[in-house]
Design an enzyme around this catalytic site. Sequence first.
Site, short mmCIF file in Angstrom:
data_model
loop_
_atom_site.label_atom_id
_atom_site.label_comp_id
_atom_site.label_asym_id
_atom_site.label_seq_id
_atom_site.Cartn_x
_atom_site.Cartn_y
_atom_site.Cartn_z
N ASP A 30 1.09 -1.41 0.00
CA ASP A 30 0.20 0.08 0.00
C ASP A 30 0.88 1.64 0.42
OD1 ASP A 30 -3.06 0.30 1.06
OD2 ASP A 30 -1.60 1.70 1.04
N ILE A 31 0.18 2.40 -0.94
CA ILE A 31 1.82 3.77 -1.15
C ILE A 31 1.03 4.32 0.04
CG2 ILE A 31 -0.44 4.69 -1.74
CD1 ILE A 31 1.62 5.54 -4.43
N ASN A 95 -12.77 -3.08 2.82
CA ASN A 95 -13.58 -1.56 2.85
C ASN A 95 -14.57 -1.96 1.84
OD1 ASN A 95 -12.27 -0.14 4.99
ND2 ASN A 95 -10.62 0.27 3.84
N GLY A 101 -15.75 3.39 4.37
CA GLY A 101 -14.61 3.44 3.74
C GLY A 101 -14.06 3.95 2.57
N GLN A 102 -14.27 2.80 1.21
CA GLN A 102 -13.28 2.78 0.05
C GLN A 102 -13.76 3.64 -0.63
OE1 GLN A 102 -15.90 -0.86 -1.62
NE2 GLN A 102 -13.92 -0.90 -3.31
N HIS A 108 -10.04 -5.34 -3.31
CA HIS A 108 -8.47 -5.13 -2.58
C HIS A 108 -8.77 -6.00 -1.00
CE1 HIS A 108 -9.75 -1.01 -2.52
NE2 HIS A 108 -9.22 -1.17 -0.95
N HIS A 110 -7.06 -5.21 2.27
CA HIS A 110 -6.18 -5.18 2.92
C HIS A 110 -5.30 -5.94 3.62
CE1 HIS A 110 -6.83 -0.70 2.24
NE2 HIS A 110 -7.88 -1.18 2.22
P1 5GP Z 1 -9.79 1.65 -0.55
O1 5GP Z 1 -10.15 2.74 1.00
O2 5GP Z 1 -10.58 1.50 -1.06
O3 5GP Z 1 -9.85 0.77 0.98
O4 5GP Z 1 -8.33 1.29 -0.20
C1 5GP Z 1 -7.97 1.94 -0.83
C2 5GP Z 1 -5.64 1.72 -0.78
O5 5GP Z 1 -5.14 1.85 -1.96
C3 5GP Z 1 -5.68 2.98 0.18
O6 5GP Z 1 -4.77 2.29 1.61
C4 5GP Z 1 -4.15 3.56 -0.63
O7 5GP Z 1 -3.14 4.14 -0.16
C5 5GP Z 1 -3.58 2.70 -1.63
N1 5GP Z 1 -3.41 3.51 -2.74
C6 5GP Z 1 -4.37 4.17 -3.40
N2 5GP Z 1 -3.82 4.11 -4.84
C7 5GP Z 1 -3.01 3.55 -4.94
C8 5GP Z 1 -1.79 3.30 -5.63
O8 5GP Z 1 -1.33 4.26 -6.62
N3 5GP Z 1 -0.83 2.97 -5.29
C9 5GP Z 1 -0.95 1.62 -4.42
N4 5GP Z 1 0.50 1.27 -4.36
N5 5GP Z 1 -1.75 1.49 -3.20
C10 5GP Z 1 -2.43 2.71 -3.87
#
Ligand code: 5GP
Length: 123
Positions: A30-31, A95, A101-102, A108, A110
């Site tokens: 995760d970034i 999420n 919180g998505q 995906h 986590h």
């Molecule tokens: P969500 O909130 O949708 O469950 O999680 C999305 C996750 O994707 C977040 O933790 C965010 O940091 C990660 N993320 C978003 N854009 C990128 C990206 O371009 N590269 C990587 N490696 N992670 C990303």
Amino acid sequence: MDNCIFCKIAAKQIPSKIIHEDDDLLVFHDINPAAAVHFLIVPKKHIATLADCTEADGALLSKMSLLAPKLAQQLGCGYSVENGEAKGGFKTLFNTGPDGGQEVYHLHMHVIGGPRPWTRSPV
Ligand code: 5GP
Ligand code: ZN
């Protein structure tokens, strides 16, 4: 899927720090990690959310779930019981939707772990 960042990462059009790849899944860091270990298990196939999965996606979801502890182990946050004492471990999280919180609408999981305290709450 056009304009889906995880489709682009899965297609290697956008770089990521890849941990694992097979025919169905790409796993990358995760970034914006919430803890020392924070990676995302992402199907190569575009599915928007967990709520969009069907029975036909059962094997894929199973594969994601079974991969999580293996990769957590490789990355140093595996769960074990030693001399009757539980050690290590990680959080797995999907999420779903705005109230879930998505932020990225490509399925995906986590996987978050490492020593407490973590950098921030993942939820
Ligand atoms: P969500 O909130 O949708 O469950 O999680 C999305 C996750 O994707 C977040 O933790 C965010 O940091 C990660 N993320 C978003 N854009 C990128 C990206 O371009 N590269 C990587 N490696 N992670 C990303
Ligand atoms: Zn996508």
